[in-house]
Design a protein around this motif. Sequence first.
Motif, PDB file in Angstrom:
ATOM      1  N   SER A  14       0.872  -1.185   0.000  1.00  9.39           N
ATOM      2  CA  SER A  14       0.000   0.000   0.000  1.00  9.39           C
ATOM      3  C   SER A  14       0.903   1.227   0.000  1.00  9.39           C
ATOM      4  O   SER A  14       1.944   1.241   0.660  1.00  9.39           O
ATOM      5  N   VAL A  15       0.515   2.241  -0.767  1.00  4.98           N
ATOM      6  CA  VAL A  15       1.374   3.409  -0.956  1.00  4.98           C
ATOM      7  C   VAL A  15       0.789   4.640  -0.278  1.00  4.98           C
ATOM      8  O   VAL A  15      -0.431   4.832  -0.255  1.00  4.98           O
ATOM      9  N   ARG A  16       1.659   5.446   0.282  1.00  5.84           N
ATOM     10  CA  ARG A  16       1.225   6.705   0.892  1.00  5.84           C
ATOM     11  C   ARG A  16       0.895   7.698  -0.209  1.00  5.84           C
ATOM     12  O   ARG A  16       1.747   8.056  -1.020  1.00  5.84           O
ATOM     13  N   GLN A  17      -0.337   8.155  -0.209  1.00  5.86           N
ATOM     14  CA  GLN A  17      -0.823   9.007  -1.288  1.00  5.86           C
ATOM     15  C   GLN A  17       0.016  10.269  -1.447  1.00  5.86           C
ATOM     16  O   GLN A  17       0.284  10.727  -2.562  1.00  5.86           O
ATOM     17  N   SER A  18       0.463  10.848  -0.341  1.00  9.75           N
ATOM     18  CA  SER A  18       1.185  12.116  -0.401  1.00  9.75           C
ATOM     19  C   SER A  18       2.559  11.988  -1.042  1.00  9.75           C
ATOM     20  O   SER A  18       3.168  12.990  -1.423  1.00  9.75           O
ATOM     21  N   GLU A  19       3.065  10.764  -1.175  1.00  8.79           N
ATOM     22  CA  GLU A  19       4.417  10.563  -1.712  1.00  8.79           C
ATOM     23  C   GLU A  19       4.423  10.152  -3.180  1.00  8.79           C
ATOM     24  O   GLU A  19       5.489  10.083  -3.799  1.00  8.79           O
ATOM     25  N   PHE A  20       3.263   9.864  -3.730  1.00  9.61           N
ATOM     26  CA  PHE A  20       3.167   9.463  -5.137  1.00  9.61           C
ATOM     27  C   PHE A  20       2.184  10.400  -5.840  1.00  9.61           C
ATOM     28  O   PHE A  20       1.001  10.399  -5.533  1.00  9.61           O
ATOM     29  N   ALA A  21       2.706  11.188  -6.769  1.00  6.45           N
ATOM     30  CA  ALA A  21       1.858  12.145  -7.482  1.00  6.45           C
ATOM     31  C   ALA A  21       0.758  11.407  -8.232  1.00  6.45           C
ATOM     32  O   ALA A  21       0.978  10.314  -8.756  1.00  6.45           O
ATOM     33  N   PRO A  22      -0.434  11.973  -8.279  1.00 10.38           N
ATOM     34  CA  PRO A  22      -1.526  11.300  -9.002  1.00 10.38           C
ATOM     35  C   PRO A  22      -1.229  11.146 -10.483  1.00 10.38           C
ATOM     36  O   PRO A  22      -0.739  12.069 -11.127  1.00 10.38           O
ATOM     37  N   ALA A  23      -1.487   9.960 -11.007  1.00 15.21           N
ATOM     38  CA  ALA A  23      -1.256   9.692 -12.428  1.00 15.21           C
ATOM     39  C   ALA A  23      -2.231  10.491 -13.275  1.00 15.21           C
ATOM     40  O   ALA A  23      -3.399  10.660 -12.916  1.00 15.21           O
ATOM     41  N   ALA A  24      -1.744  10.969 -14.402  1.00 15.23           N
ATOM     42  CA  ALA A  24      -2.580  11.735 -15.324  1.00 15.23           C
ATOM     43  C   ALA A  24      -2.994  10.856 -16.495  1.00 15.23           C
ATOM     44  O   ALA A  24      -2.308   9.877 -16.826  1.00 15.23           O
ATOM     45  N   PRO A  25      -4.095  11.172 -17.152  1.00 21.34           N
ATOM     46  CA  PRO A  25      -4.517  10.411 -18.336  1.00 21.34           C
ATOM     47  C   PRO A  25      -3.436  10.434 -19.412  1.00 21.34           C
ATOM     48  O   PRO A  25      -2.772  11.450 -19.613  1.00 21.34           O
ATOM     49  N   THR A  26      -3.255   9.312 -20.085  1.00 17.38           N
ATOM     50  CA  THR A  26      -2.201   9.195 -21.096  1.00 17.38           C
ATOM     51  C   THR A  26      -2.696   9.500 -22.501  1.00 17.38           C
ATOM     52  O   THR A  26      -1.895   9.659 -23.424  1.00 17.38           O
ATOM     53  N   GLY A  27      -4.006   9.541 -22.666  1.00 20.20           N
ATOM     54  CA  GLY A  27      -4.556   9.749 -23.998  1.00 20.20           C
ATOM     55  C   GLY A  27      -4.940   8.448 -24.674  1.00 20.20           C
ATOM     56  O   GLY A  27      -5.710   8.438 -25.642  1.00 20.20           O
ATOM     57  N   ALA A  28      -4.411   7.340 -24.163  1.00 21.34           N
ATOM     58  CA  ALA A  28      -4.760   6.023 -24.707  1.00 21.34           C
ATOM     59  C   ALA A  28      -5.978   5.488 -23.953  1.00 21.34           C
ATOM     60  O   ALA A  28      -6.405   6.041 -22.949  1.00 21.34           O
ATOM     61  N   SER A  29      -6.509   4.388 -24.452  1.00 18.59           N
ATOM     62  CA  SER A  29      -7.658   3.773 -23.794  1.00 18.59           C
ATOM     63  C   SER A  29      -7.435   2.271 -23.692  1.00 18.59           C
ATOM     64  O   SER A  29      -7.339   1.575 -24.709  1.00 18.59           O
ATOM     65  N   ALA A  30      -7.318   1.779 -22.465  1.00 19.42           N
ATOM     66  CA  ALA A  30      -7.051   0.359 -22.246  1.00 19.42           C
ATOM     67  C   ALA A  30      -8.312  -0.461 -22.462  1.00 19.42           C
ATOM     68  O   ALA A  30      -9.426   0.017 -22.244  1.00 19.42           O
ATOM     69  N   PRO A  31      -8.165  -1.703 -22.888  1.00 18.44           N
ATOM     70  CA  PRO A  31      -9.339  -2.575 -23.022  1.00 18.44           C
ATOM     71  C   PRO A  31      -9.955  -2.865 -21.655  1.00 18.44           C
ATOM     72  O   PRO A  31      -9.254  -2.929 -20.644  1.00 18.44           O
ATOM     73  N   VAL A  32     -11.259  -3.014 -21.642  1.00 21.48           N
ATOM     74  CA  VAL A  32     -11.994  -3.284 -20.407  1.00 21.48           C
ATOM     75  C   VAL A  32     -12.506  -4.716 -20.442  1.00 21.48           C
ATOM     76  O   VAL A  32     -13.096  -5.151 -21.431  1.00 21.48           O
ATOM     77  N   GLU A  33     -12.269  -5.440 -19.356  1.00 26.74           N
ATOM     78  CA  GLU A  33     -12.637  -6.864 -19.301  1.00 26.74           C
ATOM     79  C   GLU A  33     -13.449  -7.123 -18.035  1.00 26.74           C
ATOM     80  O   GLU A  33     -13.053  -6.714 -16.937  1.00 26.74           O
ATOM     81  N   ALA A  34     -14.568  -7.778 -18.178  1.00 28.01           N
ATOM     82  CA  ALA A  34     -15.403  -8.115 -17.030  1.00 28.01           C
ATOM     83  C   ALA A  34     -14.835  -9.339 -16.312  1.00 28.01           C
ATOM     84  O   ALA A  34     -14.398 -10.300 -16.953  1.00 28.01           O
ATOM     85  N   VAL A  35     -14.821  -9.289 -14.995  1.00 27.05           N
ATOM     86  CA  VAL A  35     -14.392 -10.433 -14.193  1.00 27.05           C
ATOM     87  C   VAL A  35     -15.493 -10.740 -13.184  1.00 27.05           C
ATOM     88  O   VAL A  35     -16.190  -9.835 -12.721  1.00 27.05           O
ATOM     89  N   PRO A  36     -15.671 -12.008 -12.836  1.00 28.18           N
ATOM     90  CA  PRO A  36     -16.736 -12.358 -11.896  1.00 28.18           C
ATOM     91  C   PRO A  36     -16.365 -12.012 -10.462  1.00 28.18           C
ATOM     92  O   PRO A  36     -15.184 -11.982 -10.095  1.00 28.18           O
ATOM     93  N   LEU A  37     -17.362 -11.727  -9.665  1.00 32.40           N
ATOM     94  CA  LEU A  37     -17.150 -11.529  -8.241  1.00 32.40           C
ATOM     95  C   LEU A  37     -16.934 -12.895  -7.604  1.00 32.40           C
ATOM     96  O   LEU A  37     -17.757 -13.801  -7.764  1.00 32.40           O
ATOM     97  N   ALA A  38     -15.816 -13.073  -6.922  1.00 33.59           N
ATOM     98  CA  ALA A  38     -15.500 -14.370  -6.323  1.00 33.59           C
ATOM     99  C   ALA A  38     -16.446 -14.671  -5.164  1.00 33.59           C
ATOM    100  O   ALA A  38     -16.920 -13.754  -4.485  1.00 33.59           O
TER     101      ALA A  38
END
Length: 325
Positions: free
Chosen positions: A154-178
């Motif tokens: 787990s990462v401390r939020q204050s130490e890792f700058a928030p990621a910005a959108p890259t302009g690309a779009s990743a594929p979305v895949e549905a996964v079942p709830l275990a």
Amino acid sequence: MANVLVVSEFAEGKVKKTTHSAVTFAEAVAKGTGGSFSILVIGAGAKGAAVELAALGAAKVLVADDASVPNYVAERFAPTVVATAKKGFDVVVTAASAFGKDLMPRVAAALGAGYANDISLVKVDDGKLAYKRPMFAGNAYGWCEITTPVQVVSVRQSEFAPAAPTGASAPVEAVPLAPPGAGAERVSFVSFDQVKSERPELTEASVVVSGGRALKERFKEVLDPLADALNAAVGASRAACDAGYAPSDLQVGQTGKVVAPKLYFAIGISGAIQHLAGMKGSKVIVAINKDPEVPIFQVADYGLVEDLFQAVPALVSEIRRVKSL
């Protein structure tokens, strides 16, 4: 090569800002090891978060959208994280928020994995990962390595700058709830009693105005006008909360909330180690205190040695004057 699974924090139909910090960690690990990262989001309505998450540079976004989990319950979420992690992931990460601190120990135990909590930095050396994390309530930092096949972080939020959108779009895949474990039968979501405010959420705000015990019963009287003028969230030191001058949900620090705004006001706050651990990642820190020897001035970018009961109202008046021009 390390493949990273980011567990997104998702609530009330929105992706929490903490997720973006975890993505920044995942990008660093993937780049340093030649691997990739994917993002998992769980909960009723999770499909609505996929568009935002898909723009963050992930290899893919995994969505477990199930009406049976309208609210977060660790016993219901952990099995899905564990099942997904077993599909070729080497590192599982989320932010060290209340969500992450509750969920990830369960995930680590179920995976038989080592767990590095609240890390502030990751280092990649010859394919091996080392994590920097606080010890002794933030009085010292140390490096650790995890030797299990799967690593949970787990990462401390204050130490890792928030990621910005890259302009690309990743594929979305549905996964079942275990399927839930046996313990889930004894746990159910009752309610979430959240203090509603028109101000920005404390951990998400770009400006935070925090007060200490020195404000006494005038805590709201002094701080609210400044927060209103700056559209800021209000925070408090542990001492102010313990004394009853501010509600506990406003506490910033090691045992409260960790914030990293663009601008942080520390008003009447001495700067104990416990408090600094929760706000020293702020981009600009302004301190107001009548005692020039308090530790807060050692980390402040701007400091004013003055009676806060005179300085803050004067500051509010000047801000209002400038904004009216």
